[in-house]
Scaffold this motif. Structure first.
Motif, PDB file in Angstrom:
ATOM      1  N   THR A  13      -3.176  -4.885  -3.164  1.00  0.00           N
ATOM      2  CA  THR A  13      -3.567  -6.102  -2.453  1.00  0.00           C
ATOM      3  C   THR A  13      -3.141  -5.977  -0.996  1.00  0.00           C
ATOM      4  O   THR A  13      -2.397  -5.056  -0.619  1.00  0.00           O
ATOM      5  CB  THR A  13      -2.884  -7.331  -3.064  1.00  0.00           C
ATOM      6  N   PHE A  14      -3.588  -6.902  -0.171  1.00  0.00           N
ATOM      7  CA  PHE A  14      -3.167  -6.876   1.233  1.00  0.00           C
ATOM      8  C   PHE A  14      -1.648  -6.969   1.346  1.00  0.00           C
ATOM      9  O   PHE A  14      -1.015  -6.214   2.108  1.00  0.00           O
ATOM     10  CB  PHE A  14      -3.814  -8.041   2.000  1.00  0.00           C
ATOM     11  N   ALA A  15      -1.063  -7.880   0.575  1.00  0.00           N
ATOM     12  CA  ALA A  15       0.393  -8.060   0.638  1.00  0.00           C
ATOM     13  C   ALA A  15       1.126  -6.791   0.220  1.00  0.00           C
ATOM     14  O   ALA A  15       2.152  -6.425   0.810  1.00  0.00           O
ATOM     15  CB  ALA A  15       0.818  -9.235  -0.241  1.00  0.00           C
ATOM     16  N   GLU A  16       0.596  -6.097  -0.795  1.00  0.00           N
ATOM     17  CA  GLU A  16       1.229  -4.860  -1.246  1.00  0.00           C
ATOM     18  C   GLU A  16       1.047  -3.743  -0.222  1.00  0.00           C
ATOM     19  O   GLU A  16       1.987  -2.993   0.072  1.00  0.00           O
ATOM     20  CB  GLU A  16       0.641  -4.442  -2.597  1.00  0.00           C
ATOM     21  N   ALA A  56       5.575  -2.862   3.496  1.00  0.00           N
ATOM     22  CA  ALA A  56       6.637  -2.116   4.178  1.00  0.00           C
ATOM     23  C   ALA A  56       6.758  -2.473   5.657  1.00  0.00           C
ATOM     24  O   ALA A  56       7.743  -2.112   6.299  1.00  0.00           O
ATOM     25  CB  ALA A  56       6.409  -0.613   4.025  1.00  0.00           C
ATOM     26  N   PHE A  57       5.763  -3.187   6.199  1.00  0.00           N
ATOM     27  CA  PHE A  57       5.880  -3.639   7.588  1.00  0.00           C
ATOM     28  C   PHE A  57       6.947  -4.733   7.718  1.00  0.00           C
ATOM     29  O   PHE A  57       7.321  -5.091   8.826  1.00  0.00           O
ATOM     30  CB  PHE A  57       4.537  -4.146   8.103  1.00  0.00           C
ATOM     31  N   PHE A 115       4.490   5.315   9.286  1.00  0.00           N
ATOM     32  CA  PHE A 115       5.676   5.394   8.445  1.00  0.00           C
ATOM     33  C   PHE A 115       5.712   4.228   7.459  1.00  0.00           C
ATOM     34  O   PHE A 115       6.024   4.408   6.274  1.00  0.00           O
ATOM     35  CB  PHE A 115       6.919   5.410   9.328  1.00  0.00           C
ATOM     36  N   ALA A 116       5.382   3.019   7.922  1.00  0.00           N
ATOM     37  CA  ALA A 116       5.364   1.861   7.030  1.00  0.00           C
ATOM     38  C   ALA A 116       4.304   2.020   5.944  1.00  0.00           C
ATOM     39  O   ALA A 116       4.525   1.649   4.783  1.00  0.00           O
ATOM     40  CB  ALA A 116       5.120   0.584   7.832  1.00  0.00           C
TER      41      ALA A 116
END
Length: 465
Positions: free
Chosen positions: A66-69, A73-74, A320-321
């Motif tokens: 999903t977008f949230a997943e 990491a950001f 990296f994120a």
């Protein structure tokens, strides 16, 4: 486009392969996307940030994440810490403080490039027990110093002079951060996690025992790695007998410290102080770095526009994120636990004596780090399982716990994304990706040889096993 097509083709081919029993279709799909992204990071058909965004886009379009997943990491600490380290480095160089310190180091150690490099390596190692974040220590303190030193000596990748000395200095300073992080529990944020996981298995590792175990192999590597890379990846400028005198003249031209230099020195002193003692105050590494950045912004030493224009910072933050997020969900979706348990079952079923069995376990644990963009994630996912199978094969518990814990730092040497100190040194643009990966693999073999050969011998002598 050809390189990009090859990367995508690799991912598609992997996805079309039947997934092994025990691996869910979703985990296998994410592995294919992650592999495509890593291939793009290595071959760079597009800038690294663009490759990472394509990977995240593919994960969302296929409904794997999903977008949230995908963007989770950001909101984590390490990518932002590295970005802020870039901005702090900008103030360090712009204010002139970087040049002043660099010229002072050249005046003291500057007869050879090797001497300058050793001064950086040993300085970082001395601070490592006190600063528990390798990203903060390397990116926030020694990367800006190393970059200022290289620029002061006329080595600038933008001018085609990267190999004059900067490529060697950057690669060496990065490699030795993995060694210093392995030597002390407090030198890397994930080390206490390994200690806690070992304690859960009844193995109690003290700070002194960890340091005693890491001291001899660590000092061997800190002493020899600059020499090995000096032979494998030599700087074009080796001897600079006139440099100390020239540096002293430049220091005279600079005169007394300017207002911006004094402010920058104060900002760095406060930041480093918080990195060292902030844990007792509840101040994390990013908050400490933000304090220093705020001082530089408010006083006008640097501007926010300059931070926005720092393309390397934003590019590194992005790729990296993205890798951290995908690696984290490979673990959550079950691929990493499946891989770990498969290794455990295979090694445990070979019927070997504990010495060769543990050697195999150590090698598999080390090189599986190609799948990870975080030491903490790797330890959390695989440390306990590998420790358990090592003990089941007859390996002494303390030996297994210490060896796995310390190589959890050394394995960061492999890639541009495997440990928090890699992105800033690589992002400086001095070392091409191919050279970085090739030298990382060579050094990984050396580290394992030192830790398994000399390290285990010393550990036997001092009674660890």
């Amino acid at each position: 486009m050809k390189d990009l097509a090859i990367c995508i083709g690799l991912g598609v081919a992997l996805y079309l392969c039947p997934h092994p029993a025990g691996v869910t279709p979703k985990a296998w799909k994410l592995l294919a996307i992650f592999t495509t992204t890593i291939a793009g990071i290595i071959t760079t058909p597009l800038p690294l940030g663009a490759v990472a965004m394509l990977g995240l886009g593919g994960a969302m379009l296929t409904k794997t994440l999903t977008f949230a997943e995908a963007f989770s990491a950001f909101a984590t600490e390490i990518p932002w810490l590295i970005a802020i380290a870039y901005w702090l480095a900008g103030g360090f160089i712009k204010s002139g403080l970087g040049n002043r310190i660099a010229y002072s180091m050249v005046a003291a150690f500057g007869k050879t490039t090797l001497g300058l490099t050793y001064s950086l390596v040993m300085g970082e190692a001395v601070l490592s027990p006190a600063i528990p974040s390798v990203a903060a220590r390397a990116g926030g303190i020694f990367f800006p110093l190393a970059k200022a030193l290289c620029l002061a000596c006329g080595s600038d990748p933008d001018k085609g002079t990267a190999k004059k000395m900067g490529a060697y200095v950057m690669k060496t300073c990065f490699q030795t951060t993995t060694v210093s992080s392995a030597m002390f529990i407090t030198a890397m944020a994930a080390n206490p996690l390994a200690v806690n996981l070992a304690a859960a298995e009844g193995i109690n590792i003290s700070w002194g025992l960890w340091a005693m175990a890491g001291l001899v192999p660590g000092l061997i590597c800190l002493t020899t790695v600059p020499l090995i890379l000096y032979a494998l990846y030599p700087p074009e400028t080796k001897d600079t007998p006139d440099a100390p005198a020239a540096a002293k003249k430049e220091l005279e031209k600079l005169g007394p410290m300017s207002r911006d230099e004094k402010i920058t020195a104060l900002a760095f002193a406060i930041t480093v102080g918080l990195w060292i003692g902030g844990a007792s105050l509840g101040v994390n590494s990013v908050a400490a770095a933000t304090v220093g950045l705020t001082i530089l912004l408010v006083t006008g030493v640097i501007s926010w526009k300059e931070c926005l224009n720092n393309n390397a910072a934003w590019d590194t933050l992005t790729w990296f994120a993205a890798l951290i997020a995908m690696a984290a969900y490979l673990n959550k979706f079950g691929f990493i636990p499946w891989f770990s348990s498969s290794v455990v079952n295979i090694v445990g079923g070979l019927g070997l004596t504990w010495q060769p069995a543990f050697g195999i376990i150590l090698v598999l644990y080390f090189y599986s780090h190609y799948f990870f963009a975080s030491g903490a994630a790797h330890i959390g996912a695989m440390y306990t399982a590998f420790l358990a199978v090592a003990q089941a094969c007859g390996t002494p518990g303390m030996l297994a716990a210490l060896a796995l814990g310390q190589v959890s730092n050394l394995m960061g040497c492999l890639t541009t994304y495997g440990i928090g100190s890699a992105p800033p040194y690589f992002g400086a643009g001095y070392v091409p990706q191919g050279d970085w990966l090739k030298l990382g693999f060579i050094m990984s073999v050396y580290y394992l040889a030192v830790w398994v050969g000399c390290g285990l011998t010393v550990w036997r002598a001092i009674g660890i096993w």
